[in-house]
Design a protein around this motif. Structure first.
Motif, PDB file in Angstrom:
ATOM      1  N   LEU A   1       0.948  -1.381  -0.118  1.00 12.94           N
ATOM      2  CA  LEU A   1       0.103  -0.206  -0.187  1.00 12.94           C
ATOM      3  C   LEU A   1       0.570   1.187  -0.011  1.00 12.94           C
ATOM      4  CD1 LEU A   1      -2.938   1.391   0.396  1.00 12.94           C
ATOM      5  CD2 LEU A   1      -2.436   1.127   2.975  1.00 12.94           C
ATOM      6  N   ASP A   2       0.683   1.980  -1.005  1.00 17.65           N
ATOM      7  CA  ASP A   2       1.172   3.469  -0.954  1.00 17.65           C
ATOM      8  C   ASP A   2       0.952   4.253   0.243  1.00 17.65           C
ATOM      9  OD1 ASP A   2       2.846   2.496  -3.405  1.00 17.65           O
ATOM     10  OD2 ASP A   2       1.230   3.724  -4.418  1.00 17.65           O
ATOM     11  N   LEU A   3       2.021   4.942   0.986  1.00 24.83           N
ATOM     12  CA  LEU A   3       1.392   5.441   2.132  1.00 24.83           C
ATOM     13  C   LEU A   3       1.865   6.805   2.147  1.00 24.83           C
ATOM     14  CD1 LEU A   3       0.149   5.471   5.145  1.00 24.83           C
ATOM     15  CD2 LEU A   3       2.745   4.700   5.886  1.00 24.83           C
ATOM     16  N   CYS A   4       1.285   7.745   2.256  1.00 22.26           N
ATOM     17  CA  CYS A   4       1.338   9.194   2.131  1.00 22.26           C
ATOM     18  C   CYS A   4       0.936   9.877   3.303  1.00 22.26           C
ATOM     19  CB  CYS A   4       0.808   9.987   0.713  1.00 22.26           C
ATOM     20  SG  CYS A   4       1.279  11.471   0.582  1.00 22.26           S
ATOM     21  N   TYR A   5       1.712  10.759   4.008  1.00 26.41           N
ATOM     22  CA  TYR A   5       1.197  11.391   5.397  1.00 26.41           C
ATOM     23  C   TYR A   5       2.015  12.818   5.257  1.00 26.41           C
ATOM     24  CZ  TYR A   5       1.185  12.784  10.162  1.00 26.41           C
ATOM     25  OH  TYR A   5       0.894  13.246  11.228  1.00 26.41           O
ATOM     26  N   LYS A   6       0.925  13.646   5.283  1.00 25.23           N
ATOM     27  CA  LYS A   6       0.905  14.981   5.215  1.00 25.23           C
ATOM     28  C   LYS A   6       1.988  15.551   3.966  1.00 25.23           C
ATOM     29  CE  LYS A   6       0.944  16.640  10.094  1.00 25.23           C
ATOM     30  NZ  LYS A   6       1.418  17.049  10.943  1.00 25.23           N
TER      31      LYS A   6
ATOM     32  N   LEU B   1       5.890   7.702   2.614  1.00 26.01           N
ATOM     33  CA  LEU B   1       6.484   7.089   3.783  1.00 26.01           C
ATOM     34  C   LEU B   1       7.111   5.712   3.167  1.00 26.01           C
ATOM     35  CD1 LEU B   1       4.344   8.308   6.899  1.00 26.01           C
ATOM     36  CD2 LEU B   1       6.417   9.418   5.782  1.00 26.01           C
ATOM     37  N   ASN B   2       6.793   5.454   1.998  1.00 25.14           N
ATOM     38  CA  ASN B   2       7.119   4.019   1.218  1.00 25.14           C
ATOM     39  C   ASN B   2       8.788   4.028   1.344  1.00 25.14           C
ATOM     40  OD1 ASN B   2       4.693   3.704   0.710  1.00 25.14           O
ATOM     41  ND2 ASN B   2       4.797   4.688  -1.276  1.00 25.14           N
ATOM     42  N   ARG B   3       9.023   2.440   1.858  1.00 21.79           N
ATOM     43  CA  ARG B   3      10.451   2.331   1.884  1.00 21.79           C
ATOM     44  C   ARG B   3      10.977   1.508   0.668  1.00 21.79           C
ATOM     45  NH1 ARG B   3      10.816   0.808   8.331  1.00 21.79           N
ATOM     46  NH2 ARG B   3       9.510   2.346   8.901  1.00 21.79           N
TER      47      ARG B   3
END
Length: 70
Positions: free
Chosen positions: A59-64, A68-70
């Motif tokens: 899951l692609d994670l985006c915060y603000k 936040l993908n590694r």
């Protein structure tokens, strides 16, 4: 409108199966076990009910606004 009603019915059916499987797992296994154990049992229940299950899907994670993908 007919398409939307069919989609709503499909979602209701899926929701019912998920709740039914979750309750079955909780009743059979009880509280206090590791999440991974419940996950394996829930996968088995959902598969038995004819629900296609995919585990640990990326899951692609985006915060603000920042990835936040590694």
């Amino acid at each position: 409108m007919e398409n939307r009603e069919r989609t709503i019915q499909e979602l209701n059916t899926l929701s019912y199966k998920i709740l039914r499987a979750s309750k079955t797992v909780h009743t059979e296994m009880g509280p206090g076990l590791l999440e991974s154990i419940y996950q394996r049992c829930l996968i088995k229940e959902l598969t038995t009910l004819g629900v296609k299950v995919e585990c640990d899907v990326g899951l692609d994670l985006c915060y603000k606004g920042e990835s936040l993908n590694r």
